[in-house]
Write an enzyme that holds these catalytic residues in place. Structure first.
Site, PDB file in Angstrom:
ATOM      1  N   GLY A  32       0.782  -1.227   0.000  1.00 24.31           N
ATOM      2  CA  GLY A  32       0.000   0.000   0.000  1.00 24.31           C
ATOM      3  C   GLY A  32       0.815   1.279   0.000  1.00 24.31           C
ATOM      4  O   GLY A  32       0.313   2.335   0.388  1.00 24.31           O
ATOM      5  N   SER A  33       2.066   1.224  -0.472  1.00 18.11           N
ATOM      6  CA  SER A  33       2.839   2.471  -0.448  1.00 18.11           C
ATOM      7  C   SER A  33       2.315   3.474  -1.475  1.00 18.11           C
ATOM      8  O   SER A  33       2.415   4.684  -1.270  1.00 18.11           O
ATOM      9  CB  SER A  33       4.329   2.188  -0.647  1.00 18.11           C
ATOM     10  OG  SER A  33       4.580   1.628  -1.905  1.00 18.11           O
ATOM     11  N   ARG A  85     -14.483 -14.420 -11.950  1.00 19.21           N
ATOM     12  CA  ARG A  85     -14.017 -13.034 -11.793  1.00 19.21           C
ATOM     13  C   ARG A  85     -15.166 -12.025 -11.820  1.00 19.21           C
ATOM     14  O   ARG A  85     -15.152 -11.019 -11.116  1.00 19.21           O
ATOM     15  CB  ARG A  85     -13.034 -12.677 -12.925  1.00 19.21           C
ATOM     16  CG  ARG A  85     -11.710 -13.394 -12.830  1.00 19.21           C
ATOM     17  CD  ARG A  85     -10.757 -12.916 -13.928  1.00 19.21           C
ATOM     18  NE  ARG A  85      -9.624 -13.799 -14.062  1.00 19.21           N
ATOM     19  CZ  ARG A  85      -8.563 -13.809 -13.242  1.00 19.21           C
ATOM     20  NH1 ARG A  85      -8.507 -12.967 -12.240  1.00 19.21           N
ATOM     21  NH2 ARG A  85      -7.576 -14.649 -13.428  1.00 19.21           N
ATOM     22  N   MET A 110      -3.595  -6.776  -7.697  1.00 17.49           N
ATOM     23  CA  MET A 110      -3.007  -7.878  -8.461  1.00 17.49           C
ATOM     24  C   MET A 110      -4.080  -8.856  -8.918  1.00 17.49           C
ATOM     25  O   MET A 110      -3.946 -10.077  -8.763  1.00 17.49           O
ATOM     26  CB  MET A 110      -1.926  -8.571  -7.621  1.00 17.49           C
ATOM     27  CG  MET A 110      -0.858  -7.623  -7.090  1.00 17.49           C
ATOM     28  SD  MET A 110      -0.130  -6.539  -8.330  1.00 17.49           S
ATOM     29  CE  MET A 110       1.177  -7.588  -8.894  1.00 17.49           C
ATOM     30  N   ARG A 111      -5.156  -8.315  -9.467  1.00 15.88           N
ATOM     31  CA  ARG A 111      -6.211  -9.151 -10.041  1.00 15.88           C
ATOM     32  C   ARG A 111      -6.562  -8.631 -11.420  1.00 15.88           C
ATOM     33  O   ARG A 111      -6.605  -7.414 -11.638  1.00 15.88           O
ATOM     34  CB  ARG A 111      -7.513  -9.077  -9.195  1.00 15.88           C
ATOM     35  CG  ARG A 111      -7.387  -9.555  -7.782  1.00 15.88           C
ATOM     36  CD  ARG A 111      -7.172 -11.031  -7.670  1.00 15.88           C
ATOM     37  NE  ARG A 111      -8.193 -11.845  -8.310  1.00 15.88           N
ATOM     38  CZ  ARG A 111      -8.045 -13.155  -8.531  1.00 15.88           C
ATOM     39  NH1 ARG A 111      -6.953 -13.776  -8.155  1.00 15.88           N
ATOM     40  NH2 ARG A 111      -9.009 -13.845  -9.109  1.00 15.88           N
ATOM     41  N   ASN A 127      -4.968   2.616 -13.248  1.00 11.11           N
ATOM     42  CA  ASN A 127      -4.032   1.582 -12.788  1.00 11.11           C
ATOM     43  C   ASN A 127      -2.606   2.107 -12.823  1.00 11.11           C
ATOM     44  O   ASN A 127      -2.258   2.936 -13.669  1.00 11.11           O
ATOM     45  CB  ASN A 127      -4.126   0.356 -13.708  1.00 11.11           C
ATOM     46  CG  ASN A 127      -3.247  -0.793 -13.246  1.00 11.11           C
ATOM     47  OD1 ASN A 127      -3.198  -1.119 -12.052  1.00 11.11           O
ATOM     48  ND2 ASN A 127      -2.532  -1.404 -14.167  1.00 11.11           N
ATOM     49  N   HIS A 129       1.384   0.632 -13.057  1.00 12.85           N
ATOM     50  CA  HIS A 129       2.128  -0.584 -13.399  1.00 12.85           C
ATOM     51  C   HIS A 129       3.621  -0.245 -13.438  1.00 12.85           C
ATOM     52  O   HIS A 129       4.006   0.799 -13.980  1.00 12.85           O
ATOM     53  CB  HIS A 129       1.659  -1.117 -14.758  1.00 12.85           C
ATOM     54  CG  HIS A 129       2.313  -2.397 -15.144  1.00 12.85           C
ATOM     55  ND1 HIS A 129       1.998  -3.599 -14.545  1.00 12.85           N
ATOM     56  CD2 HIS A 129       3.293  -2.679 -16.030  1.00 12.85           C
ATOM     57  CE1 HIS A 129       2.740  -4.560 -15.063  1.00 12.85           C
ATOM     58  NE2 HIS A 129       3.551  -4.024 -15.964  1.00 12.85           N
TER      59      HIS A 129
HETATM   60  C1  GAR Z   1       3.625  -1.219  -7.477  1.00 17.49           C
HETATM   61  O1  GAR Z   1       4.971  -1.231  -7.889  1.00 17.49           O
HETATM   62  C2  GAR Z   1       2.702  -1.288  -8.672  1.00 17.49           C
HETATM   63  O2  GAR Z   1       3.218  -0.650  -9.796  1.00 17.49           O
HETATM   64  C3  GAR Z   1       2.593  -2.777  -8.880  1.00 17.49           C
HETATM   65  O3  GAR Z   1       2.506  -3.300  -7.576  1.00 17.49           O
HETATM   66  C4  GAR Z   1       3.259  -2.483  -6.690  1.00 17.49           C
HETATM   67  C5  GAR Z   1       2.412  -2.186  -5.474  1.00 17.49           C
HETATM   68  O4  GAR Z   1       3.172  -1.553  -4.504  1.00 17.49           O
HETATM   69  N1  GAR Z   1       1.446  -3.110  -9.666  1.00 17.49           N
HETATM   70  C6  GAR Z   1       1.441  -4.087 -10.566  1.00 17.49           C
HETATM   71  O5  GAR Z   1       2.398  -4.802 -10.788  1.00 17.49           O
HETATM   72  C7  GAR Z   1       0.135  -4.230 -11.331  1.00 17.49           C
HETATM   73  N2  GAR Z   1       0.307  -5.006 -12.501  1.00 17.49           N
HETATM   74  P1  GAR Z   1       2.476  -0.912  -3.210  1.00 17.49           P
HETATM   75  O6  GAR Z   1       1.550  -1.984  -2.628  1.00 17.49           O
HETATM   76  O7  GAR Z   1       3.590  -0.591  -2.296  1.00 17.49           O
HETATM   77  O8  GAR Z   1       1.707   0.302  -3.660  1.00 17.49           O
END
Ligand code: GAR
EC number: 2.1.2.2
Length: 212
Positions: A32-33, A85, A110-111, A127, A129
């Protein structure tokens, strides 16, 4: 070599004002950062928004306690409780609508999402990424970039379309890959840029609608 980053479009907060606060829902699966980065931008008076709810889908997700510490309601929606889903996305839509959110931020969600969610919030589902899309879609975007031996990695904030990690790009940051980078060190530098572009991209998207 310096770690010189490029962010595009190069907009500052003074260009990103919103006339009224936008109602955000955040969906997150992990630490959740990025959620915290959005919350900080709001607290610092940069992003004119309110986070109405944080939905998480993994019981251990650290985002839960981070949201609770900020007094933001959290809802646990476990995808394992649903056989397909679409049924899971129906519950997400119901929850988001119950909290009267108008914009949804997938901050490490991540879904794979379905038309049920996408069509409920047309052009309002955002989103982030950890790659320079359209390269390295799917899981392990950072690992994929290292394996491909590209010299520049980065992150992308985009509106969500049906194909995974695709849709109109709002903002990107390019991050050079250093000779001694590991997945962890590179991801950390990419995440620093995620925190810069995610709140700005939300404002940019909202500005383009000017409806909260
Ligand atoms: C982030 O780096 C985001 O870009 C990635 O998950 C991480 C979540 O970090 N998302 C994906 O890979 C989506 N395909 P966080 O929980 O610290 O925000």
């Amino acid at each position: 070599m310096t770690d010189s980053v490029i962010i595009s479009p190069d907009v500052s907060w003074s260009d990103l004002s919103l006339p009224t606060p936008i109602a955000l829902g955040v969906m997150a699966s992990g630490k959740g950062s990025n959620f915290v980065a959005v919350a900080n931008a709001i607290r610092e008076g940069k992003l004119n928004a309110e986070i109405k709810v944080v939905i998480y889908n993994k019981a251990q997700a650290k985002v839960k306690e981070k949201a609770e510490a900020l007094g933001i309601p959290t809802v646990f929606c476990n995808h394992r409780d649903y056989s397909h889903r679409e049924a899971f996305d129906e519950v997400l839509v119901e929850t988001l609508k119950a909290y009267q959110v108008h914009w949804i931020v997938m901050a490490g969600w991540m879904r794979v999402v379905t038309p049920v969610l996408i069509n409920a919030f047309p052009d309002r589902l955002i989103n982030i990424h950890p790659s320079l899309l359209p390269s390295f879609k799917g899981i392990d975007g950072v690992k994929q970039a290292l394996a491909a031996e590209v010299k520049i990695a980065g992150c992308t904030v985009h509106l969500v379309r049906l194909e995974v990690d695709s849709g109109p790009i709002l903002m990107q940051a390019a991050v050079p890959i250093l000779a001694d980078d590991t997945e962890a060190t590179l991801h950390q530098r990419i995440q620093t840029q995620e925190y810069a572009i995610l709140p700005r991209a939300i404002a940019l998207a909202a500005q383009s609608c000017l409806i909260s």
